[in-house]
Motif scaffolding. Structure first.
Motif, PDB file in Angstrom:
ATOM      1  N   PRO A 115      44.911   8.376  15.066  1.00 45.54           N
ATOM      2  CA  PRO A 115      44.196   7.454  14.177  1.00 45.54           C
ATOM      3  C   PRO A 115      44.885   7.215  12.834  1.00 45.54           C
ATOM      4  CG  PRO A 115      43.173   9.612  14.098  1.00 45.54           C
ATOM      5  CD  PRO A 115      44.265   9.699  15.133  1.00 45.54           C
ATOM      6  N   VAL A 116      45.937   7.999  12.524  1.00 47.25           N
ATOM      7  CA  VAL A 116      46.613   7.851  11.243  1.00 47.25           C
ATOM      8  C   VAL A 116      47.543   6.640  11.273  1.00 47.25           C
ATOM      9  CG1 VAL A 116      48.095   8.943   9.522  1.00 47.25           C
ATOM     10  CG2 VAL A 116      46.548  10.346  10.892  1.00 47.25           C
ATOM     11  N   LYS A 117      47.436   5.796  10.249  1.00 44.29           N
ATOM     12  CA  LYS A 117      48.293   4.620  10.153  1.00 44.29           C
ATOM     13  C   LYS A 117      49.316   4.828   9.038  1.00 44.29           C
ATOM     14  CE  LYS A 117      44.246   1.978  11.547  1.00 44.29           C
ATOM     15  NZ  LYS A 117      43.455   3.233  11.757  1.00 44.29           N
ATOM     16  N   VAL A 118      50.493   4.225   9.187  1.00 45.34           N
ATOM     17  CA  VAL A 118      51.565   4.374   8.216  1.00 45.34           C
ATOM     18  C   VAL A 118      51.971   2.999   7.703  1.00 45.34           C
ATOM     19  CG1 VAL A 118      53.893   5.233   7.775  1.00 45.34           C
ATOM     20  CG2 VAL A 118      52.403   6.449   9.382  1.00 45.34           C
ATOM     21  N   GLY A 119      51.801   2.788   6.401  1.00 46.32           N
ATOM     22  CA  GLY A 119      52.198   1.533   5.770  1.00 46.32           C
ATOM     23  C   GLY A 119      53.443   1.736   4.938  1.00 46.32           C
ATOM     24  N   VAL A 120      54.455   0.892   5.139  1.00 41.74           N
ATOM     25  CA  VAL A 120      55.744   1.042   4.468  1.00 41.74           C
ATOM     26  C   VAL A 120      55.996  -0.152   3.560  1.00 41.74           C
ATOM     27  CG1 VAL A 120      58.210   1.412   4.790  1.00 41.74           C
ATOM     28  CG2 VAL A 120      56.593   2.257   6.509  1.00 41.74           C
ATOM     29  N   GLY A 121      56.315   0.129   2.285  1.00 38.88           N
ATOM     30  CA  GLY A 121      56.629  -0.948   1.357  1.00 38.88           C
ATOM     31  C   GLY A 121      56.593  -0.464  -0.077  1.00 38.88           C
ATOM     32  N   ALA A 122      57.451  -1.047  -0.915  1.00 40.55           N
ATOM     33  CA  ALA A 122      57.499  -0.649  -2.325  1.00 40.55           C
ATOM     34  C   ALA A 122      56.211  -1.004  -3.050  1.00 40.55           C
ATOM     35  CB  ALA A 122      58.696  -1.307  -3.012  1.00 40.55           C
ATOM     36  N   ASN A 123      55.595  -2.128  -2.691  1.00 37.50           N
ATOM     37  CA  ASN A 123      54.320  -2.536  -3.278  1.00 37.50           C
ATOM     38  C   ASN A 123      53.197  -1.920  -2.454  1.00 37.50           C
ATOM     39  OD1 ASN A 123      51.973  -3.868  -4.157  1.00 37.50           O
ATOM     40  ND2 ASN A 123      53.122  -5.718  -4.694  1.00 37.50           N
ATOM     41  N   ARG A 124      52.722  -0.763  -2.881  1.00 43.28           N
ATOM     42  CA  ARG A 124      51.731  -0.016  -2.081  1.00 43.28           C
ATOM     43  C   ARG A 124      50.413  -0.774  -1.962  1.00 43.28           C
ATOM     44  NH1 ARG A 124      53.725   5.427  -2.487  1.00 43.28           N
ATOM     45  NH2 ARG A 124      55.869   5.242  -3.205  1.00 43.28           N
ATOM     46  N   VAL A 125      50.024  -1.474  -3.035  1.00 41.56           N
ATOM     47  CA  VAL A 125      48.749  -2.209  -3.017  1.00 41.56           C
ATOM     48  C   VAL A 125      48.799  -3.338  -1.992  1.00 41.56           C
ATOM     49  CG1 VAL A 125      47.150  -3.612  -4.359  1.00 41.56           C
ATOM     50  CG2 VAL A 125      48.238  -1.627  -5.409  1.00 41.56           C
ATOM     51  N   ALA A 126      49.871  -4.116  -2.012  1.00 42.59           N
ATOM     52  CA  ALA A 126      50.011  -5.219  -1.056  1.00 42.59           C
ATOM     53  C   ALA A 126      50.060  -4.693   0.371  1.00 42.59           C
ATOM     54  CB  ALA A 126      51.274  -6.020  -1.376  1.00 42.59           C
ATOM     55  N   THR A 127      50.772  -3.581   0.567  1.00 37.11           N
ATOM     56  CA  THR A 127      50.856  -2.975   1.902  1.00 37.11           C
ATOM     57  C   THR A 127      49.483  -2.519   2.368  1.00 37.11           C
ATOM     58  OG1 THR A 127      53.119  -2.220   1.456  1.00 37.11           O
ATOM     59  CG2 THR A 127      51.930  -1.154   3.256  1.00 37.11           C
ATOM     60  N   ALA A 128      48.730  -1.856   1.469  1.00 39.29           N
ATOM     61  CA  ALA A 128      47.390  -1.386   1.826  1.00 39.29           C
ATOM     62  C   ALA A 128      46.474  -2.544   2.175  1.00 39.29           C
ATOM     63  CB  ALA A 128      46.802  -0.571   0.677  1.00 39.29           C
ATOM     64  N   ASN A 129      46.538  -3.624   1.409  1.00 38.49           N
ATOM     65  CA  ASN A 129      45.662  -4.772   1.658  1.00 38.49           C
ATOM     66  C   ASN A 129      45.921  -5.398   3.026  1.00 38.49           C
ATOM     67  OD1 ASN A 129      44.203  -4.626  -0.733  1.00 38.49           O
ATOM     68  ND2 ASN A 129      45.677  -5.872  -1.868  1.00 38.49           N
ATOM     69  N   LEU A 130      47.170  -5.394   3.467  1.00 39.51           N
ATOM     70  CA  LEU A 130      47.485  -5.912   4.799  1.00 39.51           C
ATOM     71  C   LEU A 130      46.777  -5.090   5.874  1.00 39.51           C
ATOM     72  CD1 LEU A 130      51.313  -6.671   4.482  1.00 39.51           C
ATOM     73  CD2 LEU A 130      49.454  -8.332   4.619  1.00 39.51           C
ATOM     74  N   PHE A 131      46.748  -3.772   5.692  1.00 41.77           N
ATOM     75  CA  PHE A 131      46.081  -2.896   6.662  1.00 41.77           C
ATOM     76  C   PHE A 131      44.565  -3.041   6.572  1.00 41.77           C
ATOM     77  CE2 PHE A 131      50.216  -1.091   7.052  1.00 41.77           C
ATOM     78  CZ  PHE A 131      50.241  -0.439   8.269  1.00 41.77           C
ATOM     79  N   PHE A 132      44.033  -3.231   5.366  1.00 39.43           N
ATOM     80  CA  PHE A 132      42.589  -3.434   5.221  1.00 39.43           C
ATOM     81  C   PHE A 132      42.150  -4.722   5.929  1.00 39.43           C
ATOM     82  CE2 PHE A 132      42.933  -1.028   0.959  1.00 39.43           C
ATOM     83  CZ  PHE A 132      42.784   0.183   1.614  1.00 39.43           C
ATOM     84  N   GLU A 133      42.980  -5.762   5.811  1.00 34.86           N
ATOM     85  CA  GLU A 133      42.658  -7.033   6.477  1.00 34.86           C
ATOM     86  C   GLU A 133      42.688  -6.890   7.992  1.00 34.86           C
ATOM     87  OE1 GLU A 133      45.387  -9.935   5.019  1.00 34.86           O
ATOM     88  OE2 GLU A 133      44.650  -9.836   2.946  1.00 34.86           O
ATOM     89  N   LYS A 134      43.596  -6.070   8.495  1.00 33.75           N
ATOM     90  CA  LYS A 134      43.740  -5.916   9.943  1.00 33.75           C
ATOM     91  C   LYS A 134      42.688  -4.981  10.540  1.00 33.75           C
ATOM     92  CE  LYS A 134      47.134  -4.671  13.488  1.00 33.75           C
ATOM     93  NZ  LYS A 134      48.559  -4.262  13.729  1.00 33.75           N
ATOM     94  N   TYR A 135      42.421  -3.864   9.851  1.00 33.08           N
ATOM     95  CA  TYR A 135      41.546  -2.845  10.429  1.00 33.08           C
ATOM     96  C   TYR A 135      40.183  -2.734   9.749  1.00 33.08           C
ATOM     97  CZ  TYR A 135      45.838  -1.199  12.678  1.00 33.08           C
ATOM     98  OH  TYR A 135      46.998  -1.115  13.419  1.00 33.08           O
ATOM     99  N   GLY A 136      40.048  -3.290   8.549  1.00 30.27           N
ATOM    100  CA  GLY A 136      38.835  -3.088   7.777  1.00 30.27           C
ATOM    101  C   GLY A 136      38.877  -1.745   7.068  1.00 30.27           C
TER     102      GLY A 136
END
Length: 328
Positions: free
Chosen positions: A118-139
């Motif tokens: 269940p652990v997801k890994v987001g990669v990117g220098a802009n952590r906020v933008a990376t997190a928002n992409l995952f929030f949009e996909k998974y809620g």
């Protein structure tokens, strides 16, 4: 280039300049100037955040930051992975946010270790933008302050019943200097083998921030504690508590689990495979001494080493008689 990087590291961690070569001594004036410039930029950046000129972002889920004050070898990524797995055990689907430094080798390792869970890994220098992409996909779901969170925390067996794809927490890997993102818990990792070096800022020393930054931490973790003498652990604790007396301090170690073959990483081999053998340790990590000493404790006949700089990008194919790799 490798020789130059090694010389810089030796300057940072050894205080006895009488033993330095001509190369070391010639580098010190340039490193000193660079360190002063780095310190000025660091102070300016911190001041801009404190004054509100630079804004901070807050994620809609709790954020746990795992960071350090010195370069490499502090166990940040293994700790981020450990915390994420524990959150998953309690039914909270976590998102690890990592910058993907130097080709993203740590991110690749995390994805390999956490594949299928269940652990997801987001990669990117802009952590906020990376997190928002995952929030949009998974809620996402915010458990802060809820009775649900308290029940889940107290009973890990409930995890299998309450698990969800919705992200419930973010773990910030190497996050202590990522000031643009608010966090709910700040964990500072300390390399017990080489805690502060010469106490100078980069690149003259190993410090990414002055030691006073320990005041921002909620928890301190001394890594490789099993490889350090008791007196040295006491000295580290004394330095930490002089800065923040109430800071809880924990101790960790890396325990080898098995070997795997380079051509087939799914094949696991018992640690006893190297008993009475000659072993060559090839590493490109922040604390190669810890890796070599862990190998020596397993019981090979002889251990030799090739140390490359942290995150070194291997370009050539090198063939060794043994094709086994140690996993911790």
């Amino acid at each position: 280039m490798e020789k130059l990087k090694q010389a810089v590291k030796e300057i940072a961690y050894y205080r006895h300049q009488a033993k330095f070569s001509k190369l070391h001594l010639s580098l010190i004036p340039f490193l000193s100037l660079s360190s002063s410039l780095y310190g000025a930029l660091l102070y300016t950046r911190q001041s801009l955040y404190r004054s509100g000129f630079f804004s901070k972002n807050r994620l809609p889920v709790p954020v746990i930051s795992v960071g350090n004050l010195t370069w490499g070898g502090n166990g940040k990524t293994p700790m981020a992975e450990f915390i994420a797995k524990r959150l998953a055990d309690y039914g909270i689907s976590p998102l690890i946010l990592t910058r993907g430094y130097a080709g993203g080798d740590e991110a690749k390792m995390l994805k390999r270790h956490l594949l299928g869970g269940p652990v997801k890994v987001g990669v990117g220098a802009n952590r906020v933008a990376t997190a928002n992409l995952f929030f949009e996909k998974y809620g996402y779901v915010d458990y802060r302050g809820s009775k649900f969170f308290e029940r889940t925390y107290l009973d890990p067996k409930m995890g299998s019943h309450v698990g969800s794809q919705k992200i419930g927490a973010a773990v910030l890997d190497d996050g202590m200097q990522h000031w643009s993102l608010c966090r709910d818990l700040e964990i500072v990792m300390i390399n017990g083998l080489m805690p502060w070096g010469n106490c100078k800022l980069l690149p003259l020393g190993p410090l990414r921030e002055p030691l006073i930054a320990i005041k921002r931490a909620n928890i301190a973790v001394v890594h490789h504690a099993d490889l350090v003498l008791e007196q040295k652990l006491k000295d580290i604790k004394l330095v930490v508590q002089e800065i923040k007396e109430s800071l809880p301090i924990f101790y960790t170690r890396m325990t080898p689990s098995y070997f795997f073959e380079l051509r087939n990483i799914s094949t696991k081999m018992h640690l006893g495979a190297v008993l009475d053998a000659v072993v060559l340790c090839v590493s490109a990590i922040g604390s190669p001494d810890a890796f070599v000493r862990a190998m020596e404790k397993i019981g090979p006949l002889f251990v030799d080493r090739f140390d490359f700089s942290d995150h070194y990008s291997f370009q050539l194919k090198i063939y060794f008689p043994c094709n086994h790799v140690l996993v911790s």
